[in-house]
Design a protein around this motif. Structure first.
Motif, mmCIF file in Angstrom:
data_model
loop_
_atom_site.group_PDB
_atom_site.id
_atom_site.type_symbol
_atom_site.label_atom_id
_atom_site.label_comp_id
_atom_site.label_asym_id
_atom_site.label_seq_id
_atom_site.Cartn_x
_atom_site.Cartn_y
_atom_site.Cartn_z
ATOM 1 N N VAL A 187 0.839 -1.203 0.000
ATOM 2 C CA VAL A 187 0.000 0.000 0.000
ATOM 3 C C VAL A 187 0.871 1.249 0.000
ATOM 4 N N SER A 188 1.905 1.257 0.833
ATOM 5 C CA SER A 188 2.811 2.401 0.916
ATOM 6 C C SER A 188 3.544 2.615 -0.405
ATOM 7 N N TRP A 189 4.010 1.512 -1.016
ATOM 8 C CA TRP A 189 4.699 1.605 -2.299
ATOM 9 C C TRP A 189 3.758 2.103 -3.391
ATOM 10 N N GLY A 190 2.514 1.579 -3.402
ATOM 11 C CA GLY A 190 1.533 2.005 -4.391
ATOM 12 C C GLY A 190 1.175 3.470 -4.242
ATOM 13 N N ARG A 191 1.139 3.943 -3.007
ATOM 14 C CA ARG A 191 0.840 5.353 -2.747
ATOM 15 C C ARG A 191 1.912 6.262 -3.347
ATOM 16 N N ARG A 192 3.177 5.830 -3.225
ATOM 17 C CA ARG A 192 4.267 6.615 -3.820
ATOM 18 C C ARG A 192 4.270 6.492 -5.339
ATOM 19 N N LEU A 193 3.915 5.302 -5.844
ATOM 20 C CA LEU A 193 3.942 5.060 -7.284
ATOM 21 C C LEU A 193 2.986 5.983 -8.026
ATOM 22 N N ILE A 194 1.805 6.201 -7.460
ATOM 23 C CA ILE A 194 0.827 7.066 -8.119
ATOM 24 C C ILE A 194 0.940 8.516 -7.639
ATOM 25 N N GLU A 195 2.023 8.755 -6.864
ATOM 26 C CA GLU A 195 2.329 10.105 -6.378
ATOM 27 C C GLU A 195 1.190 10.690 -5.548
ATOM 28 N N LEU A 196 0.603 9.835 -4.717
ATOM 29 C CA LEU A 196 -0.430 10.300 -3.790
ATOM 30 C C LEU A 196 0.264 10.932 -2.593
ATOM 31 N N PRO A 197 -0.002 12.183 -2.278
ATOM 32 C CA PRO A 197 0.719 12.842 -1.178
ATOM 33 C C PRO A 197 0.423 12.187 0.167
ATOM 34 N N ASN A 198 1.461 12.051 0.983
ATOM 35 C CA ASN A 198 1.312 11.496 2.327
ATOM 36 C C ASN A 198 1.130 12.644 3.310
ATOM 37 N N VAL A 199 -0.040 12.723 3.920
ATOM 38 C CA VAL A 199 -0.340 13.847 4.819
ATOM 39 C C VAL A 199 0.004 13.523 6.269
#
Length: 353
Positions: A56-68
Motif C-alpha cells: 500500500v505504501s509503495w503504491g501510494r508513492r507510485l501514483i504520487e499520492l501525497p502522504n499527509v
C-alpha cells in the motif's frame, strides 16, 4: 467559546471498523489452525499485514499520492520496540496457542478482555479520564466474560482461555503504548510492526520445528493478516488519535461479537444459553460505551507537535503561501478555553477533578 461538532466522528467509526476486521480474524484463524502450527500462523498473519501495508505504501508513492501523515521520529523508536514486542510478538502467539485449545466462539468472546485491559491501564497508569458510564460498561463486559467462564459450579478458565486472557493483557499494554505514537503515520507504524513481529515469530516457529504449509494456506493466512491485523491496526491507531486509549479499547469490544457470530456460522457451534447471556451482557457494556458523552469547559495549554490536521477550532495557525488539507507539519497551539463534546484525543489530555 462554544464549539459544536459531531463528537463521534471520525474516531468511533474507525474504532468499530477496526473491531469488525479484527473480530473476523479470530474464527478465520481458528479455521487455519487445523493445518498450520499456531506459532507459525502468528508469524504468517503479521508478516502478511506488514507485506500488504508495504505494498500500500509503495503504491501510494507510485501514483504520487501525497502522504499527509507525520513520519516517525527518533524519540518514537523505544515506544515502537515495546509495541512490536507486546502487540506483535507476544499477543498473537498467545492468541494462536489459546485458540488451538478452546472453542472459536468462546475464544472470540474472551477477546473482550482486551478492551478492559486497555481501559484499566489507560485509567490507572496513564491517568486517562474514565467516567461512570464507561466503568459500568466495563463491569458489564467483565460479567459477560465471567458467565462465559462458568462451568456450573465455579468460574473456570481452561488453559486456552488463560492464554487468550494473557494475550489480551499484552495487547492492552500495546494499545496504551501505541497511543504514544498515534500522531505519526499509522501505515508506517503498522507496516514496521507487521514485518518485524511476523518475521520474528516465523523464524522462531521454524527453529522450533514447525514446517511451512502449502502456498494456498500461506496466502490465505496472509490475507487474513492483512485485513484483520494490518488494516485493522491502521484504523485502530487513527481511532486512538481521536478517542484516546480507554475509549478506543471500549469501542473495540465489538470485535468478539463479530468473531463469535462467525464462529457459530463457520463451525456450526451450538448457540448455548451461556453464550447468549454472555453476549447480552457484553452488548449492554458496548451500548453504555457508545452512549457516553463528555462535555465541559476546558483549557488547552500551549502545545507544539506534528501530526495530520485540518484548520479546525484547534488549529488556527497561519501558513506562508497556499496549502491543501489535511496536511502535517510542526505547529504550535496557543492557549485556548472553550466547551464542546470531546474525548481524550491528541488535544484533550487534560486532568479532571
Amino acid at each position: 467559546m462554544i464549539y459544536k461538532h459531531q463528537h463521534l466522528w471520525p474516531g468511533v467509526p474507525l474504532a468499530l471498523g477496526s473491531a469488525v476486521l479484527f473480530g473476523a480474524s479470530a474464527p478465520l484463524s481458528k479455521l487455519l489452525l487445523g493445518s498450520i502450527d499456531p506459532w507459525l500462523l502468528a508469524g504468517v498473519l503479521y508478516l502478511g499485514a506488514g507485506i500488504g501495508l508495504a505494498a500500500v505504501s509503495w503504491g501510494r508513492r507510485l501514483i504520487e499520492l501525497p502522504n499527509v501523515e507525520a513520519p516517525l521520529q527518533k524519540g518514537d523508536i523505544p515506544w515502537l520496540v515495546l509495541v512490536v514486542l507486546f502487540g506483535g510478538v507476544l499477543g498473537p502467539l498467545l492468541l494462536m496457542l489459546g485458540l488451538s485449545r478452546t472453542s472459536a466462539s468462546s475464544g472470540s468472546l474472551l477477546l473482550n478482555l482486551e478492551g478492559l485491559a486497555t481501559m484499566g491501564i489507560a485509567w490507572l497508569v496513564f491517568r486517562e479520564n474514565v467516567d461512570r458510564r464507561l466503568l459500568l460498561g466495563a463491569m458489564a463486559i467483565l460479567a459477560g466474560a465471567a458467565v462465559l467462564s462458568w462451568n456450573g459450579e465455579t468460574l473456570h478458565l481452561d488453559i486456552g482461555g488463560l492464554l487468550i486472557a494473557t494475550a489480551c493483557l499484552s495487547w492492552g499494554i500495546d494499545n496504551n503504548l501505541t497511543r504514544k505514537l498515534s500522531s505519526s503515520d499509522p501505515v508506517q507504524i503498522a507496516m514496521i510492526k507487521g514485518l518485524v513481529a511476523g518475521t520474528t515469530n516465523l523464524v522462531l516457529a521454524i527453529m522450533f520445528g514447525a514446517s511451512l504449509p502449502n502456498a494456498t494456506l500461506v496466502c490465505a493466512g496472509s490475507l487474513v493478516g492483512f485485513l484483520g491485523v494490518g488494516v485493522s491496526l491502521v484504523m485502530f491507531m487513527l481511532g486512538l488519535r481521536h478517542l484516546g486509549a480507554a475509549r478506543t479499547g471500549a469501542y473495540f469490544s465489538l470485535a468478539p461479537f463479530i468473531g463469535a457470530i462467525l464462529a457459530v456460522l463457520i463451525f456450526g457451534e451450538a448457540v448455548t444459553l451461556q453464550l447468549v447471556a454472555a453476549g447480552i451482557l457484553m452488548g449492554i457494556g458496548l451500548w453504555l460505551h457508545l452512549a457516553e458523552r463528555h462535555d465541559h469547559e476546558h483549557l488547552h495549554e500551549a502545545l507544539e507537535h506534528d501530526h495530520s490536521h485540518v484548520h479546525d477550532a484547534h488549529h488556527q495557525h497561519v501558513h506562508d503561501g497556499p496549502f491543501t488539507e489535511p496536511h502535517s507539519h510542526w505547529h504550535r497551539h496557543e492557549p485556548l478555553s472553550h466547551r464542546h463534546a470531546h474525548y481524550p484525543d491528541l488535544h484533550h489530555r487534560h486532568p479532571h477533578e
